[in-house]
Design a protein around this motif. Sequence first.
Motif, PDB file in Angstrom:
ATOM      1  N   HIS A  10       0.814  -1.227   0.000  1.00 23.77           N
ATOM      2  CA  HIS A  10       0.000   0.000   0.000  1.00 23.77           C
ATOM      3  C   HIS A  10       0.855   1.289   0.000  1.00 23.77           C
ATOM      4  O   HIS A  10       0.531   2.246  -0.710  1.00 23.77           O
ATOM      5  CB  HIS A  10      -0.904  -0.057   1.240  1.00 23.77           C
TER       6      HIS A  10
ATOM      7  N   HIS B 224       1.053   4.305  -2.806  1.00 21.84           N
ATOM      8  CA  HIS B 224       0.801   5.742  -2.583  1.00 21.84           C
ATOM      9  C   HIS B 224       1.859   6.561  -3.339  1.00 21.84           C
ATOM     10  O   HIS B 224       1.554   7.569  -3.969  1.00 21.84           O
ATOM     11  CB  HIS B 224       0.871   6.085  -1.090  1.00 21.84           C
TER      12      HIS B 224
ATOM     13  N   SER C 217      -0.045   9.878   5.794  1.00 22.53           N
ATOM     14  CA  SER C 217      -1.448   9.463   5.774  1.00 22.53           C
ATOM     15  C   SER C 217      -1.961   9.365   7.196  1.00 22.53           C
ATOM     16  O   SER C 217      -1.327   9.872   8.128  1.00 22.53           O
ATOM     17  CB  SER C 217      -1.562   8.130   5.042  1.00 22.53           C
TER      18      SER C 217
ATOM     19  N   ASP D 299      -6.793   7.053  -0.153  1.00 20.89           N
ATOM     20  CA  ASP D 299      -6.808   5.664  -0.619  1.00 20.89           C
ATOM     21  C   ASP D 299      -7.658   5.481  -1.872  1.00 20.89           C
ATOM     22  O   ASP D 299      -8.791   5.954  -1.944  1.00 20.89           O
ATOM     23  CB  ASP D 299      -7.298   4.743   0.505  1.00 20.89           C
TER      24      ASP D 299
HETATM   25 ZN    ZN Z   1      -3.323   4.953   2.464  1.00 19.39          ZN
END
Ligand code: ZN
Length: 350
Positions: A113, A117, A140, A322
């Motif tokens: 993840h 990003h 984040s 996200d």
């Molecule tokens: Zn995220």
Amino acid sequence: MSGLILGIESSCDETAASVVQGGKRILSSVVHSQVEEHAAFGGVVPEIAGRSHLREVHRVIEQALAEAEVDPDQLEAVAVTVQPGLIGSLLVGLSAAKGFALRHNLPIVPVHHIHAHVWAATMELAPDDDPFPAVALVVSGGHTALYLAKGPTEFEPIAQTLDDAAGEAFDKVAWILGLPYPGGPSLSKLAESGAADAFRFPRYRPKTLPNSKDLGLPRPLGFSFSGLKTAVLYHVRGQDALAPTPAPEDIPRRADVAASFQEAVVDALVTQTIEAAKRAGLERVFVAGGVACNGRLREKMGAAAADAGMTAVFPSPAYCSDNAAMIAGLGWPLWESGKVGDMTLDASPR
Ligand code: ZN
Ligand code: KG4
């Protein structure tokens, strides 16, 4: 080769699916946000998140394919977030990806993840512009860290937060100020009408070790936001931190507090990032993650980078928080370099 990848993201409180071609060309990006389901609790409730992903994931995948006007048999692979995140949530996306891959005889590409990003920030660069190496700041709700990004998945950690993530600090301070969840967007909106220099809240700088100057060592890099959050708490409630939260209209100069808090976070992020890029001898920084939506951060990072002869690259706001376009996007170079998994793939919270 079609270059078409279906991406699935479910690591936290967004159920998302997207079709991206060749790592960059976004054909669809569907995001189902659970914000309303968690708002009453002031934060993400893992059990609610998992159940909501389960309800939405198939619809979101179908919608992403329909909007892209792509049939499953045109796809090269299915890319899916496998780490880090809420384990129950990750497993829903991973299971959906496995089912889809099995049914349509497609390979599965596991995606990190955080790396995705950062990939989001590279997606709008010109096709012949090689994004790496660069310094990457990921900010984040769950992460605040600086990396030396040497390739799409080659990340060397430079610095990270000792305590809260920047987004988490925004969310908590928004709560102290009686602002609605999620706190980042509502606090930054209020800050627009406040003065950033009204109050001087603390900016954390890691301590220089004794003798480090004599040894020629540079000052360490790093972040910490819990002291800043506590400073705002005392500012708002006086010395009694356990006092009941004042009604929002009773907090004096609320917009000034919001703007001054935001300034302290932005200052810390900007100084450390530019310093890291200088030390690495790199001229480009990528800034990614939900907090990269923040207008003041975009403005100050851009200006500081320009002053230092560098460029700061942010994804468009829709691709900061996200989404699955970043998963399908990064899925392409991973698939090209053979980084595929199989039905034994597992998810990991870390
Ligand atoms: Zn995220
Ligand atoms: O990347 P993201 O969507 O989810 C995680 O992987 O954590 O980031 C969500 C975080 C939340 O803490 C939210 O308050 C923050 O990003 N955020 C913002 C803004 N928009 C979202 N923080 C500051 N200013 C914003 N405009």
